[in-house]
Scaffold this active site. Sequence first.
Site: not given
Length: 293
Positions: A52, A96, A119
Amino acid sequence: MTIIDGKLISAQVKQELKIEVEKQKADGGKIPHLAAILVGDNGASETYVASKIRSCEEIGFKSTLIRRDSSTTEEEVLEIIQQLNEDDDVDGFIVQLPLPAHINVDKVIEAIEPRKDVDGFHPINIGRMAKGLPAYISATPFGVLELIKRYNIETAGKHCVVVGRSQIVGLPMSILMQRNTYPGNCTVSLVHSKTTNLAEITQQADILVAALGKPEFITADMVKEGAVVIDVGLTRVVDTTKKSGFALKGDVKFDEVAPKCSYITPVPGGVGLMTVAALMYNTLLSARKEIYK
């Protein structure tokens, strides 16, 4: 049978985003800024976050990585989230997953400001998506939709079977595929580990989305001839023939299922790469305030 090339499509998406960022910069606009919180030392998470951050560099985004060890408390993580919520320079951020067992995942996700939840995991974004309102769509389902779209795969009137009911992939995927749009307009069945006649239902699928998290669970006898198969699974399994000591496997037994398909995604090289591209896209939307005005 056509193999859906996630590497090719993700590269296209990132190149398009790079052009948009360059235009934005030339016009004096804000450079999108993505932050990531990484807690613990999970090997797979390290790989995903590195990908990312690298994508941010390729596209021209600003990025910030906040690392904490596995002993970090839930309160400390929530404090970092609050700081990012209040930082006007940060357009979007992710935590994460997975997190260490002592940290409540739902509490962490709900602490994220929905406007920065690139997200697409926050209940507000999931709810807005379900109602068809502007929302950040979870990166993996978003990536799947983009693959379907760019390969011009027909979805209207098709029977889509989603295997797996996770809030991150299965549930949003089932909602998105039945919406009155393209891709969408499917008749959707959502099956899971407690479905008694699972194989009987997957055999009816025109479009099969496998997101169960069980390596090579979907076998040839579970798939209809000519089906479109989207493999979302990505599990590390021990493989002594590999230098790394492991191999990446999807939820679909590729070698035996692929000959029956009209389209299929490989693992690796399919949906996983699109997930990162979709996250970048959501970050650009956030920087432009296109979801939440």
